[in-house]
Scaffold this motif. Structure first.
Motif, PDB file in Angstrom:
ATOM      1  N   GLY A 251      -8.789   1.376 -12.973  1.00 31.44           N
ATOM      2  CA  GLY A 251      -8.609   0.175 -12.559  1.00 31.44           C
ATOM      3  C   GLY A 251      -7.042   0.205 -11.867  1.00 31.44           C
ATOM      4  O   GLY A 251      -6.784  -0.301 -10.585  1.00 31.44           O
ATOM      5  N   CYS A 252      -6.092   0.761 -12.641  1.00 28.36           N
ATOM      6  CA  CYS A 252      -4.759   0.750 -12.149  1.00 28.36           C
ATOM      7  C   CYS A 252      -4.476   1.622 -10.951  1.00 28.36           C
ATOM      8  O   CYS A 252      -3.947   1.295  -9.893  1.00 28.36           O
ATOM      9  CB  CYS A 252      -3.903   1.190 -13.348  1.00 28.36           C
ATOM     10  SG  CYS A 252      -3.735  -0.132 -14.705  1.00 28.36           S
ATOM     11  N   LEU A 253      -5.205   2.662 -10.962  1.00 26.54           N
ATOM     12  CA  LEU A 253      -5.304   3.669  -9.713  1.00 26.54           C
ATOM     13  C   LEU A 253      -5.753   3.049  -8.668  1.00 26.54           C
ATOM     14  O   LEU A 253      -5.350   3.294  -7.383  1.00 26.54           O
ATOM     15  CB  LEU A 253      -5.656   5.090 -10.292  1.00 26.54           C
ATOM     16  CG  LEU A 253      -5.024   5.906 -11.275  1.00 26.54           C
ATOM     17  CD1 LEU A 253      -5.804   7.200 -11.382  1.00 26.54           C
ATOM     18  CD2 LEU A 253      -3.579   5.981 -10.920  1.00 26.54           C
ATOM     19  N   ALA A 254      -6.918   2.367  -8.781  1.00 27.91           N
ATOM     20  CA  ALA A 254      -7.554   1.745  -7.711  1.00 27.91           C
ATOM     21  C   ALA A 254      -6.496   0.655  -7.057  1.00 27.91           C
ATOM     22  O   ALA A 254      -6.389   0.424  -5.810  1.00 27.91           O
ATOM     23  CB  ALA A 254      -8.838   0.946  -7.912  1.00 27.91           C
ATOM     24  N   TRP A 255      -5.843  -0.281  -7.950  1.00 23.82           N
ATOM     25  CA  TRP A 255      -5.042  -1.047  -7.457  1.00 23.82           C
ATOM     26  C   TRP A 255      -3.849  -0.513  -6.806  1.00 23.82           C
ATOM     27  O   TRP A 255      -3.330  -1.093  -5.735  1.00 23.82           O
ATOM     28  CB  TRP A 255      -4.384  -1.880  -8.574  1.00 23.82           C
ATOM     29  CG  TRP A 255      -3.568  -3.224  -8.278  1.00 23.82           C
ATOM     30  CD1 TRP A 255      -3.053  -3.422  -6.927  1.00 23.82           C
ATOM     31  CD2 TRP A 255      -3.216  -4.198  -9.128  1.00 23.82           C
ATOM     32  NE1 TRP A 255      -2.505  -4.750  -7.284  1.00 23.82           N
ATOM     33  CE2 TRP A 255      -2.463  -4.937  -8.364  1.00 23.82           C
ATOM     34  CE3 TRP A 255      -3.123  -4.447 -10.602  1.00 23.82           C
ATOM     35  CZ2 TRP A 255      -1.779  -6.072  -9.066  1.00 23.82           C
ATOM     36  CZ3 TRP A 255      -2.423  -5.532 -11.490  1.00 23.82           C
ATOM     37  CH2 TRP A 255      -1.806  -6.363 -10.452  1.00 23.82           C
ATOM     38  N   LEU A 256      -3.312   0.458  -7.429  1.00 17.57           N
ATOM     39  CA  LEU A 256      -2.243   1.334  -6.437  1.00 17.57           C
ATOM     40  C   LEU A 256      -2.551   1.986  -5.211  1.00 17.57           C
ATOM     41  O   LEU A 256      -1.801   1.655  -4.461  1.00 17.57           O
ATOM     42  CB  LEU A 256      -1.879   2.366  -7.385  1.00 17.57           C
ATOM     43  CG  LEU A 256      -0.573   3.498  -7.077  1.00 17.57           C
ATOM     44  CD1 LEU A 256       0.726   2.598  -6.905  1.00 17.57           C
ATOM     45  CD2 LEU A 256      -0.484   4.563  -8.019  1.00 17.57           C
ATOM     46  N   ARG A 257      -3.638   2.300  -5.208  1.00 15.54           N
ATOM     47  CA  ARG A 257      -4.059   2.798  -3.726  1.00 15.54           C
ATOM     48  C   ARG A 257      -4.313   1.673  -2.776  1.00 15.54           C
ATOM     49  O   ARG A 257      -3.794   1.632  -1.488  1.00 15.54           O
ATOM     50  CB  ARG A 257      -5.736   3.343  -3.992  1.00 15.54           C
ATOM     51  CG  ARG A 257      -5.509   4.787  -4.497  1.00 15.54           C
ATOM     52  CD  ARG A 257      -6.928   5.328  -4.159  1.00 15.54           C
ATOM     53  NE  ARG A 257      -8.011   4.813  -4.726  1.00 15.54           N
ATOM     54  CZ  ARG A 257      -8.447   5.098  -5.916  1.00 15.54           C
ATOM     55  NH1 ARG A 257      -7.766   5.863  -6.859  1.00 15.54           N
ATOM     56  NH2 ARG A 257      -9.500   4.224  -6.542  1.00 15.54           N
ATOM     57  N   ALA A 258      -4.957   0.549  -3.133  1.00 13.92           N
ATOM     58  CA  ALA A 258      -4.912  -0.668  -2.237  1.00 13.92           C
ATOM     59  C   ALA A 258      -3.566  -1.009  -2.121  1.00 13.92           C
ATOM     60  O   ALA A 258      -3.312  -1.691  -0.746  1.00 13.92           O
ATOM     61  CB  ALA A 258      -5.823  -1.834  -3.103  1.00 13.92           C
ATOM     62  N   SER A 259      -2.750  -1.250  -3.006  1.00 11.39           N
ATOM     63  CA  SER A 259      -1.140  -1.879  -2.924  1.00 11.39           C
ATOM     64  C   SER A 259      -0.685  -0.840  -1.678  1.00 11.39           C
ATOM     65  O   SER A 259       0.488  -1.627  -1.246  1.00 11.39           O
ATOM     66  CB  SER A 259      -0.506  -1.956  -4.157  1.00 11.39           C
ATOM     67  OG  SER A 259      -1.371  -2.763  -4.742  1.00 11.39           O
ATOM     68  N   THR A 260      -0.914   0.151  -1.356  1.00  4.27           N
ATOM     69  CA  THR A 260      -0.085   1.221  -0.468  1.00  4.27           C
ATOM     70  C   THR A 260      -0.569   0.750   0.800  1.00  4.27           C
ATOM     71  O   THR A 260       0.245   1.131   1.886  1.00  4.27           O
ATOM     72  CB  THR A 260      -0.316   2.645  -0.769  1.00  4.27           C
ATOM     73  OG1 THR A 260      -1.549   2.822  -0.726  1.00  4.27           O
ATOM     74  CG2 THR A 260       0.375   2.761  -2.262  1.00  4.27           C
ATOM     75  N   ALA A 261      -1.496  -0.030   1.244  1.00  4.43           N
ATOM     76  CA  ALA A 261      -2.017  -0.340   2.288  1.00  4.43           C
ATOM     77  C   ALA A 261      -0.903  -1.387   3.114  1.00  4.43           C
ATOM     78  O   ALA A 261      -0.357  -2.295   2.337  1.00  4.43           O
ATOM     79  CB  ALA A 261      -3.578  -1.125   2.428  1.00  4.43           C
ATOM     80  N   PRO A 262      -0.723  -1.250   4.107  1.00  8.69           N
ATOM     81  CA  PRO A 262       0.337  -2.137   5.083  1.00  8.69           C
ATOM     82  C   PRO A 262       0.035  -3.431   4.771  1.00  8.69           C
ATOM     83  O   PRO A 262       1.158  -4.396   4.513  1.00  8.69           O
ATOM     84  CB  PRO A 262       0.250  -1.384   6.662  1.00  8.69           C
ATOM     85  CG  PRO A 262      -0.238  -0.141   6.246  1.00  8.69           C
ATOM     86  CD  PRO A 262      -1.379   0.014   5.249  1.00  8.69           C
ATOM     87  N   GLU A 263      -1.027  -3.931   4.958  1.00 10.41           N
ATOM     88  CA  GLU A 263      -1.557  -5.502   4.799  1.00 10.41           C
ATOM     89  C   GLU A 263      -1.142  -5.837   3.519  1.00 10.41           C
ATOM     90  O   GLU A 263      -0.497  -6.801   3.303  1.00 10.41           O
ATOM     91  CB  GLU A 263      -3.127  -5.521   5.131  1.00 10.41           C
ATOM     92  CG  GLU A 263      -3.361  -7.128   5.163  1.00 10.41           C
ATOM     93  CD  GLU A 263      -4.907  -7.043   4.948  1.00 10.41           C
ATOM     94  OE1 GLU A 263      -5.589  -7.842   5.607  1.00 10.41           O
ATOM     95  OE2 GLU A 263      -5.397  -6.391   4.060  1.00 10.41           O
ATOM     96  N   VAL A 264      -1.619  -5.028   2.384  1.00  4.48           N
ATOM     97  CA  VAL A 264      -1.524  -5.629   1.014  1.00  4.48           C
ATOM     98  C   VAL A 264       0.238  -5.561   0.785  1.00  4.48           C
ATOM     99  O   VAL A 264       0.705  -6.727   0.289  1.00  4.48           O
ATOM    100  CB  VAL A 264      -2.168  -4.680  -0.052  1.00  4.48           C
ATOM    101  CG1 VAL A 264      -1.800  -5.215  -1.332  1.00  4.48           C
ATOM    102  CG2 VAL A 264      -3.554  -4.819   0.295  1.00  4.48           C
TER     103      VAL A 264
END
Length: 215
Positions: free
Chosen positions: A96-109
């Motif tokens: 879950g933490c790694l999924a959040w990290l991946r998502a958080s690197t998206a420019p929109e997020v």
């Protein structure tokens, strides 16, 4: 009459959804300060009057966008955990933490959640929304791990906030990583995995976990 009211409610919900989607795309690409409500309305295909019927001011619209983004992040994290098919709370926390990290690197997020969010909404409201969604998800996962005897009994919220703070800083670091992006990503992943794994105790030590004697 009831059918007519339902139709009006559906129209209102459709307008609101279109405005939020348009604003999320624009805020994510250009930032809150560079986007006017006129442009949002045009992009959504609605009148300014319709936009202001849903949102009294631009800040209210941003709040709705941020909440929508947080819901999306919860879905992404939840899907990643479900796909892992693991029964171990620690393994699921890592996924879950790694999924959040991946998502958080998206420019929109990064733009909406990490940069504009605190500045536009103020720290208190920004954190309150996160507590309802992503931070709340981490808290639930930690509480489950404690109940399962995989993490020593301790206050959940402070632990969740420390983990989330680490993830936010990691996302900022990766967002500014240019030359060795792949290497930096691998290093950050390793750090997150070690951080979460370091919380784990042997499931066989359940009695010690409950009494707070482990770690």
């Amino acid at each position: 009459m009831n059918a007519g009211r339902r139709t009006q409610a559906e129209r209102s919900a459709s307008t609101r959804g279109a405005v939020i989607r348009a604003a999320r795309e624009l805020f994510g690409q250009y930032g809150y300060g560079a986007v006017s409500t006129v442009v949002v309305a045009e992009t959504a295909g609605v009148s300014r009057g319709a936009l202001y019927h849903q949102f009294s001011e631009k800040r209210d619209l941003f709040e709705a966008v941020f909440e929508d983004l947080e819901r999306s992040l919860v879905e992404v994290i939840g899907a990643a955990v479900a796909e892992s098919h693991s029964d171990d709370p620690i393994a699921n926390l890592i996924v879950g933490c790694l999924a959040w990290l991946r998502a958080s690197t998206a420019p929109e997020v990064r733009r909406i959640a990490l940069l504009d969010g605190p500045a536009v909404l103020g720290w208190r409201l920004w954190r309150e929304i996160e507590l309802r969604h992503t931070i709340g998800l981490v808290e639930n996962a930690l509480a489950g791990a404690i109940a399962a005897g995989r993490i020593r009994t301790q206050p959940v919220r402070p632990l969740a906030l420390v983990i989330v703070g680490a993830l936010d800083e990691a996302a900022q670091y990766l967002a500014h990583s240019d030359d060795d992006a792949a290497e930096d990503t691998a290093a950050i992943r390793s750090v997150i995995e070690q951080l979460i794994s370091g919380l784990a105790v042997d499931p066989g030590s359940r009695s010690a976990v409950k009494s707070g004697q482990v770690g």
